[in-house]
Design a protein around this motif. Structure first.
Motif, PDB file in Angstrom:
ATOM      1  N   SER A 124      37.128 -12.833   2.212  1.00  0.00           N
ATOM      2  CA  SER A 124      35.914 -13.305   2.872  1.00  0.00           C
ATOM      3  C   SER A 124      34.643 -12.687   2.299  1.00  0.00           C
ATOM      4  O   SER A 124      33.564 -13.265   2.431  1.00  0.00           O
ATOM      5  CB  SER A 124      35.989 -13.018   4.376  1.00  0.00           C
ATOM      6  OG  SER A 124      36.190 -11.638   4.610  1.00  0.00           O
ATOM      7  N   PRO A 176      33.647 -18.173  -1.156  1.00  0.00           N
ATOM      8  CA  PRO A 176      32.784 -17.865  -0.010  1.00  0.00           C
ATOM      9  C   PRO A 176      31.379 -17.450  -0.422  1.00  0.00           C
ATOM     10  O   PRO A 176      30.562 -17.125   0.439  1.00  0.00           O
ATOM     11  CB  PRO A 176      33.518 -16.700   0.661  1.00  0.00           C
ATOM     12  CG  PRO A 176      34.227 -16.022  -0.453  1.00  0.00           C
ATOM     13  CD  PRO A 176      34.608 -17.096  -1.437  1.00  0.00           C
ATOM     14  N   ARG A 177      31.092 -17.454  -1.730  1.00  0.00           N
ATOM     15  CA  ARG A 177      29.764 -17.064  -2.214  1.00  0.00           C
ATOM     16  C   ARG A 177      29.028 -18.200  -2.911  1.00  0.00           C
ATOM     17  O   ARG A 177      27.806 -18.290  -2.825  1.00  0.00           O
ATOM     18  CB  ARG A 177      29.886 -15.876  -3.174  1.00  0.00           C
ATOM     19  CG  ARG A 177      30.211 -14.555  -2.503  1.00  0.00           C
ATOM     20  CD  ARG A 177      30.118 -13.410  -3.501  1.00  0.00           C
ATOM     21  NE  ARG A 177      30.266 -12.116  -2.854  1.00  0.00           N
ATOM     22  CZ  ARG A 177      30.183 -10.953  -3.495  1.00  0.00           C
ATOM     23  NH1 ARG A 177      29.947 -10.941  -4.804  1.00  0.00           N
ATOM     24  NH2 ARG A 177      30.321  -9.814  -2.845  1.00  0.00           N
ATOM     25  N   HIS A 178      29.758 -19.036  -3.638  1.00  0.00           N
ATOM     26  CA  HIS A 178      29.146 -20.116  -4.405  1.00  0.00           C
ATOM     27  C   HIS A 178      29.655 -21.455  -3.859  1.00  0.00           C
ATOM     28  O   HIS A 178      30.845 -21.748  -3.927  1.00  0.00           O
ATOM     29  CB  HIS A 178      29.474 -19.970  -5.887  1.00  0.00           C
ATOM     30  CG  HIS A 178      29.144 -18.611  -6.432  1.00  0.00           C
ATOM     31  ND1 HIS A 178      27.857 -18.188  -6.674  1.00  0.00           N
ATOM     32  CD2 HIS A 178      29.952 -17.573  -6.778  1.00  0.00           C
ATOM     33  CE1 HIS A 178      27.867 -16.952  -7.137  1.00  0.00           C
ATOM     34  NE2 HIS A 178      29.129 -16.551  -7.218  1.00  0.00           N
ATOM     35  N   GLU A 179      28.738 -22.256  -3.351  1.00  0.00           N
ATOM     36  CA  GLU A 179      29.124 -23.443  -2.600  1.00  0.00           C
ATOM     37  C   GLU A 179      29.764 -24.532  -3.449  1.00  0.00           C
ATOM     38  O   GLU A 179      30.434 -25.407  -2.912  1.00  0.00           O
ATOM     39  CB  GLU A 179      27.918 -24.016  -1.863  1.00  0.00           C
ATOM     40  CG  GLU A 179      26.775 -24.463  -2.766  1.00  0.00           C
ATOM     41  CD  GLU A 179      25.632 -25.072  -1.971  1.00  0.00           C
ATOM     42  OE1 GLU A 179      25.842 -25.317  -0.771  1.00  0.00           O
ATOM     43  OE2 GLU A 179      24.563 -25.313  -2.541  1.00  0.00           O
ATOM     44  N   PHE A 232      32.264 -24.999  10.511  1.00  0.00           N
ATOM     45  CA  PHE A 232      31.073 -24.715  11.308  1.00  0.00           C
ATOM     46  C   PHE A 232      31.174 -25.208  12.747  1.00  0.00           C
ATOM     47  O   PHE A 232      30.222 -25.058  13.505  1.00  0.00           O
ATOM     48  CB  PHE A 232      29.835 -25.347  10.646  1.00  0.00           C
ATOM     49  CG  PHE A 232      29.627 -24.912   9.230  1.00  0.00           C
ATOM     50  CD1 PHE A 232      29.299 -23.605   8.942  1.00  0.00           C
ATOM     51  CD2 PHE A 232      29.775 -25.807   8.184  1.00  0.00           C
ATOM     52  CE1 PHE A 232      29.108 -23.191   7.636  1.00  0.00           C
ATOM     53  CE2 PHE A 232      29.587 -25.403   6.874  1.00  0.00           C
ATOM     54  CZ  PHE A 232      29.257 -24.091   6.592  1.00  0.00           C
ATOM     55  N   SER A 290      34.492 -25.793   2.204  1.00  0.00           N
ATOM     56  CA  SER A 290      33.691 -24.613   1.898  1.00  0.00           C
ATOM     57  C   SER A 290      33.133 -23.982   3.168  1.00  0.00           C
ATOM     58  O   SER A 290      32.593 -24.685   4.034  1.00  0.00           O
ATOM     59  CB  SER A 290      32.539 -24.989   0.958  1.00  0.00           C
ATOM     60  OG  SER A 290      31.665 -23.899   0.782  1.00  0.00           O
ATOM     61  N   PRO A 291      33.241 -22.648   3.293  1.00  0.00           N
ATOM     62  CA  PRO A 291      32.711 -21.989   4.505  1.00  0.00           C
ATOM     63  C   PRO A 291      31.210 -21.782   4.482  1.00  0.00           C
ATOM     64  O   PRO A 291      30.639 -21.364   5.487  1.00  0.00           O
ATOM     65  CB  PRO A 291      33.444 -20.641   4.498  1.00  0.00           C
ATOM     66  CG  PRO A 291      33.685 -20.358   3.048  1.00  0.00           C
ATOM     67  CD  PRO A 291      33.946 -21.708   2.411  1.00  0.00           C
ATOM     68  N   ILE A 292      30.548 -22.089   3.352  1.00  0.00           N
ATOM     69  CA  ILE A 292      29.107 -21.804   3.245  1.00  0.00           C
ATOM     70  C   ILE A 292      28.282 -23.001   2.805  1.00  0.00           C
ATOM     71  O   ILE A 292      27.055 -22.975   2.919  1.00  0.00           O
ATOM     72  CB  ILE A 292      28.858 -20.648   2.259  1.00  0.00           C
ATOM     73  CG1 ILE A 292      29.371 -21.011   0.864  1.00  0.00           C
ATOM     74  CG2 ILE A 292      29.484 -19.363   2.756  1.00  0.00           C
ATOM     75  CD1 ILE A 292      28.953 -20.043  -0.216  1.00  0.00           C
ATOM     76  N   ALA A 293      28.912 -24.048   2.302  1.00  0.00           N
ATOM     77  CA  ALA A 293      28.164 -25.134   1.662  1.00  0.00           C
ATOM     78  C   ALA A 293      27.510 -26.062   2.676  1.00  0.00           C
ATOM     79  O   ALA A 293      27.967 -26.208   3.820  1.00  0.00           O
ATOM     80  CB  ALA A 293      29.095 -25.931   0.752  1.00  0.00           C
ATOM     81  N   ASP A 294      26.431 -26.705   2.228  1.00  0.00           N
ATOM     82  CA  ASP A 294      25.799 -27.751   3.021  1.00  0.00           C
ATOM     83  C   ASP A 294      26.559 -29.067   2.902  1.00  0.00           C
ATOM     84  O   ASP A 294      26.491 -29.920   3.791  1.00  0.00           O
ATOM     85  CB  ASP A 294      24.355 -27.961   2.570  1.00  0.00           C
ATOM     86  CG  ASP A 294      23.466 -26.771   2.891  1.00  0.00           C
ATOM     87  OD1 ASP A 294      23.778 -26.067   3.873  1.00  0.00           O
ATOM     88  OD2 ASP A 294      22.481 -26.546   2.170  1.00  0.00           O
TER      89      ASP A 294
END
Length: 487
Positions: free
Chosen positions: A301, A225-228, A140, A180-184
């Protein structure tokens, strides 16, 4: 191109159809770009005579001991990182090149020097003491990146200042790491020489968890890329394990090369046979993804497919939802025999018509395959490469072997469609790291209108001259063969 624009206007093509047709052609026209050179020797004030000799293309090297890893930030596509076999990290500004078609020598915008094994830094920076194994930008923020090395440490750096932000000693060789490209959460999954995946929490500053397995060293790990909370890892025993880091057991699936139908079909078949759904095992405990160690994993992706590669010389594509083997066959050209993390990537979705392309570092060459069926699209051979698919071993082959790939999408971003480095094409650029110390660039070959027109005009001139000559000859013979009388 005009026909595709007409098809778009009539509704036969989607709005981005003409761009896809163009980028499809460009992706299949990649070729070496020797005008781009990466010189890691930042020394200035050399004598002119030595500068002329040293600036020959084959003498220009990014890292004298070899380049072992590359990473390119996905936001602007401006900063390229390179890790050397000696332990140094160099930062390159790709925007320093004004015209991508002219000769340009890149020089490091920043350098993190290696630290001597006794712990005394040779220069400011507190770098690694052994060869770099993997580099990756923070997902990020391009102003932070992670590095790992054979000194068993994972380090977090500031890109702008080349200063160390945090260091973690895992007491094990780290082959690769992933965020992870999506996780917090800020959990880094590390593939190590031990048979478990180490998880490092950047917030707490500690190695908080280990995903325990019993399959030998872990050579690759990548997040969904979908499930953190979901990731996959490749092991030396040929297994690819699917993990949910929130669960106590950890493993929620195994990829099975013999399963081409997937989880849903297996459950429905078992239920139809009268089995209790609660007693149906989610996977076969003996399932193997490859017949040898799995040293490369990639999650597309869009989250639809997982790609794995193993030392058995196979590349396999898996449905990420059903975990079924799609049975795509990539042929016998694939070379993969080094027990370390291998490099592959897939072009961003919607960049080309049909399926995406898979680029594989194949010793001294780069192979591009159609992801859907594994058919070979193009082969990119390194300059000076001789017999890329030759006998195993060999000193020269080993020195020129490709160790890492980095993809720079058009306009810099991970999936944008726009001009690349001011070059006016919409396919992107490719960079490869070599163990001979070079970083090589690859770009689409765009035929200029002048070149095309000159060729066409030359052909037209030849045909026109032939027709005119024939007409004159016919007229001359007609006149000379006719009897003329005067009255």
């Amino acid at each position: 191109m005009l026909a595709s624009l007409l098809d778009r206007e009539t509704g036969d093509l989607p709005p981005h159809g003409p761009v896809q047709l163009l980028t499809t052609q460009l992706l299949r026209s990649f070729a070496p770009a020797p005008q781009h050179r990466f010189n890691g020797d930042a020394a200035v004030g050399r004598p002119v005579s030595s500068a002329v000799v040293d600036d020959r293309p084959h003498n220009i090297r990014a890292h004298g001991a070899g380049v072992s890893s590359l990473a390119l930030e996905k936001f602007d596509g401006r900063i390229l990182l390179s890790g050397g076999a000696e332990g140094a990290i160099k930062i390159w500004d790709l925007e320093s090149c004004g015209d991508p078609h002219r000769v340009h020598t890149f020089r490091p915008a920043g350098t993190i020097a290696r630290t001597s094994p006794d712990g005394q830094a040779r220069t400011r920076g507190h770098g690694h003491s052994h060869g770099i194994t993997h580099l990756a930008f923070y997902p990020f923020d391009p102003d932070a990146f992670l590095s790992s090395a054979y000194d068993r440490t994972l380090k977090l750096w500031s890109t702008a200042t080349s200063s160390l932000s945090a260091s973690f000693d895992l007491n094990a060789t780290i082959y690769s790491h992933a965020t992870s490209p999506i996780a917090d959460h800020l959990v880094v999954a590390c593939a190590t020489q031990h048979p478990h995946v180490r998880l490092v929490d950047l917030k707490s500053g500690s190695a908080v968890q280990a995903l325990v397995a019993h399959g030998g060293p872990v050579l690759s790990a990548v997040w969904s890329p979908r499930h953190e909370h979901e990731l996959v890892s490749g092991h030396a025993d040929g297994k690819v394990r699917v993990w949910d880091i929130r669960r106590a057991g950890g493993v929620i699936g195994l990829l099975d090369q013999e399963d081409s139908l997937g989880v849903d079909h297996r459950y429905s078949h078992a239920v139809a046979a009268g089995m209790d759904p609660g007693r149906i095992p989610p996977f076969r405990s003996s399932a193997q993804a490859h017949d040898d160690a799995v040293n490369s994993l990639h999650w597309t992706s869009d989250g639809r497919h997982i790609i794995s590669a193993g030392l058995d010389g196979r590349i396999r594509v898996w449905d990420a939802v059903t975990r079924a083997n799609t049975l795509a066959s990539f042929g016998s050209l694939v070379q993969n025999r080094h027990a370390k993390t291998a490099s592959l990537f897939v072009t961003p979705p919607c960049l080309s018509t049909g399926q995406d392309l898979l680029f594989w570092a194949n010793d001294q060459e780069i192979l591009a395959f159609d992801l859907s069926d594994g058919s070979l699209v193009t082969r990119l051979r390194s300059p000076g490469a001789v017999n890329p698919v030759g006998p195993r071993g060999g000193g020269e082959m080993g020195r020129n072997r490709i160790s890492s790939l980095a993809w720079r999408s058009a306009g810099g971003g991970a999936s944008s469609l726009g001009p690349v480095m001011g070059g006016g094409n919409s396919a992107g650029a490719l960079y490869s790291a070599h163990l001979d110390g070079h970083i090589r660039a690859w770009m689409p070959q765009i035929p200029g209108p002048d070149d095309v027109d000159e060729d066409e005009e030359a052909d037209e001139d030849v045909e026109s001259r032939k027709r005119k000559r024939k007409a004159v000859d016919d007229a001359y013979r007609s006149l000379m063969g006719r009897q003329i009388t005067f009255t």
